[in-house]
Scaffold this motif. Sequence first.
Motif, PDB file in Angstrom:
ATOM      1  N   LEU A 192      31.920 -10.097  -3.827  1.00 18.68           N
ATOM      2  CA  LEU A 192      31.915 -11.610  -4.208  1.00 18.68           C
ATOM      3  C   LEU A 192      30.810 -11.685  -5.062  1.00 18.68           C
ATOM      4  CD1 LEU A 192      32.005 -14.782  -3.389  1.00 18.68           C
ATOM      5  CD2 LEU A 192      29.904 -14.187  -1.887  1.00 18.68           C
ATOM      6  N   LEU A 193      29.688 -11.138  -5.557  1.00 19.56           N
ATOM      7  CA  LEU A 193      28.732 -10.981  -6.619  1.00 19.56           C
ATOM      8  C   LEU A 193      28.412  -9.730  -7.284  1.00 19.56           C
ATOM      9  CD1 LEU A 193      26.311 -13.060  -4.066  1.00 19.56           C
ATOM     10  CD2 LEU A 193      27.452 -13.910  -5.950  1.00 19.56           C
ATOM     11  N   PRO A 194      29.696  -9.421  -8.133  1.00 15.96           N
ATOM     12  CA  PRO A 194      29.336  -8.338  -9.255  1.00 15.96           C
ATOM     13  C   PRO A 194      28.252  -8.802 -10.195  1.00 15.96           C
ATOM     14  CG  PRO A 194      31.656  -8.821  -9.382  1.00 15.96           C
ATOM     15  CD  PRO A 194      31.116  -9.663  -8.014  1.00 15.96           C
ATOM     16  N   ARG A 195      27.954  -7.795 -10.961  1.00 14.42           N
ATOM     17  CA  ARG A 195      27.273  -8.088 -12.107  1.00 14.42           C
ATOM     18  C   ARG A 195      27.873  -8.965 -12.982  1.00 14.42           C
ATOM     19  NH1 ARG A 195      26.255  -3.235 -14.579  1.00 14.42           N
ATOM     20  NH2 ARG A 195      24.513  -2.876 -12.972  1.00 14.42           N
ATOM     21  N   GLY A 196      27.272  -9.999 -13.477  1.00 12.41           N
ATOM     22  CA  GLY A 196      28.040 -10.925 -14.353  1.00 12.41           C
ATOM     23  C   GLY A 196      28.516 -12.119 -13.864  1.00 12.41           C
ATOM     24  N   THR A 197      28.637 -12.301 -12.670  1.00 15.85           N
ATOM     25  CA  THR A 197      29.192 -13.476 -11.883  1.00 15.85           C
ATOM     26  C   THR A 197      28.352 -14.563 -12.294  1.00 15.85           C
ATOM     27  OG1 THR A 197      29.866 -11.906 -10.171  1.00 15.85           O
ATOM     28  CG2 THR A 197      29.777 -14.213  -9.544  1.00 15.85           C
ATOM     29  N   THR A 198      29.006 -15.905 -12.377  1.00 12.00           N
ATOM     30  CA  THR A 198      28.202 -17.087 -12.370  1.00 12.00           C
ATOM     31  C   THR A 198      28.583 -18.087 -11.500  1.00 12.00           C
ATOM     32  OG1 THR A 198      29.998 -17.976 -13.984  1.00 12.00           O
ATOM     33  CG2 THR A 198      28.032 -16.863 -15.009  1.00 12.00           C
ATOM     34  N   PHE A 214      20.879 -23.660  -7.440  1.00 12.14           N
ATOM     35  CA  PHE A 214      20.342 -22.825  -8.527  1.00 12.14           C
ATOM     36  C   PHE A 214      21.379 -22.523  -9.398  1.00 12.14           C
ATOM     37  CE2 PHE A 214      16.951 -22.810  -5.438  1.00 12.14           C
ATOM     38  CZ  PHE A 214      15.940 -22.541  -5.996  1.00 12.14           C
ATOM     39  N   PRO A 215      21.841 -22.790 -10.699  1.00 13.64           N
ATOM     40  CA  PRO A 215      22.686 -22.367 -11.467  1.00 13.64           C
ATOM     41  C   PRO A 215      22.614 -20.746 -11.828  1.00 13.64           C
ATOM     42  CG  PRO A 215      21.893 -24.265 -12.425  1.00 13.64           C
ATOM     43  CD  PRO A 215      20.897 -23.823 -11.342  1.00 13.64           C
ATOM     44  N   ILE A 216      23.209 -19.835 -11.448  1.00 11.37           N
ATOM     45  CA  ILE A 216      23.111 -18.618 -11.609  1.00 11.37           C
ATOM     46  C   ILE A 216      24.060 -17.558 -12.406  1.00 11.37           C
ATOM     47  CG2 ILE A 216      21.495 -18.474  -9.592  1.00 11.37           C
ATOM     48  CD1 ILE A 216      25.021 -16.671  -9.458  1.00 11.37           C
ATOM     49  N   ARG A 217      23.630 -16.657 -12.716  1.00  7.93           N
ATOM     50  CA  ARG A 217      24.309 -15.332 -13.291  1.00  7.93           C
ATOM     51  C   ARG A 217      23.645 -14.281 -12.716  1.00  7.93           C
ATOM     52  NH1 ARG A 217      27.971 -14.143 -17.443  1.00  7.93           N
ATOM     53  NH2 ARG A 217      27.482 -15.792 -18.390  1.00  7.93           N
ATOM     54  N   VAL A 218      24.588 -13.329 -12.000  1.00  5.35           N
ATOM     55  CA  VAL A 218      24.241 -11.917 -11.447  1.00  5.35           C
ATOM     56  C   VAL A 218      23.839 -11.146 -12.519  1.00  5.35           C
ATOM     57  CG1 VAL A 218      24.762 -10.040  -9.931  1.00  5.35           C
ATOM     58  CG2 VAL A 218      25.572 -12.310  -9.316  1.00  5.35           C
ATOM     59  N   LYS A 219      22.505 -10.580 -12.336  1.00  7.33           N
ATOM     60  CA  LYS A 219      21.993  -9.726 -13.346  1.00  7.33           C
ATOM     61  C   LYS A 219      22.121  -8.159 -12.873  1.00  7.33           C
ATOM     62  CE  LYS A 219      17.422 -10.607 -13.360  1.00  7.33           C
ATOM     63  NZ  LYS A 219      16.046 -10.754 -13.669  1.00  7.33           N
ATOM     64  N   THR A 220      21.762  -7.830 -11.795  1.00  6.16           N
ATOM     65  CA  THR A 220      22.102  -6.631 -11.162  1.00  6.16           C
ATOM     66  C   THR A 220      22.329  -6.494  -9.765  1.00  6.16           C
ATOM     67  OG1 THR A 220      19.759  -6.156 -10.871  1.00  6.16           O
ATOM     68  CG2 THR A 220      20.473  -5.433 -12.749  1.00  6.16           C
ATOM     69  N   VAL A 221      23.022  -5.518  -9.176  1.00  8.28           N
ATOM     70  CA  VAL A 221      23.182  -5.086  -7.901  1.00  8.28           C
ATOM     71  C   VAL A 221      22.664  -3.945  -7.531  1.00  8.28           C
ATOM     72  CG1 VAL A 221      24.897  -5.128  -5.872  1.00  8.28           C
ATOM     73  CG2 VAL A 221      25.225  -6.714  -8.009  1.00  8.28           C
ATOM     74  N   GLY A 222      21.299  -3.844  -7.140  1.00 11.81           N
ATOM     75  CA  GLY A 222      20.663  -2.749  -6.812  1.00 11.81           C
ATOM     76  C   GLY A 222      21.029  -2.263  -5.376  1.00 11.81           C
ATOM     77  N   ALA A 278      19.579 -14.488 -12.770  1.00 13.53           N
ATOM     78  CA  ALA A 278      18.868 -15.036 -13.724  1.00 13.53           C
ATOM     79  C   ALA A 278      19.478 -16.449 -13.120  1.00 13.53           C
ATOM     80  CB  ALA A 278      19.656 -14.855 -14.836  1.00 13.53           C
ATOM     81  N   ILE A 279      18.483 -17.354 -13.484  1.00 14.80           N
ATOM     82  CA  ILE A 279      18.649 -18.801 -13.217  1.00 14.80           C
ATOM     83  C   ILE A 279      18.812 -19.306 -14.540  1.00 14.80           C
ATOM     84  CG2 ILE A 279      17.583 -21.054 -12.382  1.00 14.80           C
ATOM     85  CD1 ILE A 279      17.864 -18.553 -10.118  1.00 14.80           C
ATOM     86  N   THR A 280      20.067 -19.836 -14.910  1.00 13.82           N
ATOM     87  CA  THR A 280      20.683 -20.032 -16.196  1.00 13.82           C
ATOM     88  C   THR A 280      20.265 -21.533 -16.943  1.00 13.82           C
ATOM     89  OG1 THR A 280      22.738 -20.873 -15.271  1.00 13.82           O
ATOM     90  CG2 THR A 280      22.376 -18.344 -15.978  1.00 13.82           C
ATOM     91  N   SER A 281      19.813 -22.270 -15.844  1.00 16.92           N
ATOM     92  CA  SER A 281      19.480 -23.648 -16.311  1.00 16.92           C
ATOM     93  C   SER A 281      18.590 -24.331 -15.106  1.00 16.92           C
ATOM     94  CB  SER A 281      20.857 -24.765 -16.724  1.00 16.92           C
ATOM     95  OG  SER A 281      21.372 -24.972 -15.505  1.00 16.92           O
ATOM     96  N   THR A 282      18.047 -25.529 -15.375  1.00  9.56           N
ATOM     97  CA  THR A 282      17.161 -26.069 -14.546  1.00  9.56           C
ATOM     98  C   THR A 282      17.743 -26.359 -13.253  1.00  9.56           C
ATOM     99  OG1 THR A 282      16.236 -27.581 -16.495  1.00  9.56           O
ATOM    100  CG2 THR A 282      15.709 -28.147 -14.392  1.00  9.56           C
ATOM    101  N   PRO A 283      17.063 -25.868 -12.129  1.00  8.76           N
ATOM    102  CA  PRO A 283      17.556 -26.118 -10.852  1.00  8.76           C
ATOM    103  C   PRO A 283      17.486 -27.389 -10.373  1.00  8.76           C
ATOM    104  CG  PRO A 283      15.994 -24.239 -10.940  1.00  8.76           C
ATOM    105  CD  PRO A 283      15.963 -24.865 -12.107  1.00  8.76           C
ATOM    106  N   ALA A 284      18.420 -28.209  -9.621  1.00 13.09           N
ATOM    107  CA  ALA A 284      18.292 -29.307  -8.973  1.00 13.09           C
ATOM    108  C   ALA A 284      17.684 -29.197  -7.752  1.00 13.09           C
ATOM    109  CB  ALA A 284      19.822 -29.836  -8.897  1.00 13.09           C
ATOM    110  N   GLU A 285      16.590 -29.639  -7.566  1.00 12.79           N
ATOM    111  CA  GLU A 285      15.775 -29.567  -6.453  1.00 12.79           C
ATOM    112  C   GLU A 285      15.741 -30.817  -5.594  1.00 12.79           C
ATOM    113  OE1 GLU A 285      12.204 -26.536  -7.493  1.00 12.79           O
ATOM    114  OE2 GLU A 285      12.441 -28.121  -9.288  1.00 12.79           O
TER     115      GLU A 285
END
Length: 161
Positions: A98-104, A123-131, A149-156
């Motif tokens: 579901l969440l390989p590296r690069g997934t947005t 949280f808008p995201i991009r997967v950096k790593t899967v350790g 990576a949080i790619t833009s301002t989260p909506a809280e």
Amino acid sequence: MPATPLAAVTRYWSVAVNKWYFVPAISNKSAPTRLELNAGTDLTGEVADSSGWTTTGDTIEAPDGNSVFIAQVAGPVKADDSSLTIYADPTGNDARTLLPRGTTGFVVRLGGGDTAGRKMDVFPIRVKTVGKQYGGTATEPAKLEISFAITSTPAEDVTIP
């Protein structure tokens, strides 16, 4: 006259209530629809731990020639390094699919559970790593640490539809 006290809250243990969703697409992060949330994947049952998922702000010094005191003003806001630790499956049929590296997409934290009217953070995201953590002891199951990576301002504190 004394200050008005803050209203008492219902205290709870978030581990038993918190929900974590991965949602591939949300048109307005400040107002996700129920249809968008339902199109996501509930990760909660596989989440062993979480880290980050908060914002912090820096300050900027603003000295004044008329004072020895150095005032501060609010500066940039950023998200802390964030990750989810999720249990691994020996076949690889787990969060890696579901969440390989690069997934947005979006990680949605529903801190009081998925109940309409309560609050969530988007949280808008991009997967950096899967350790891969294959357990250092006989008492620890294999896990994946997925870093985002949080790619833009989260909506809280968005109201859950």
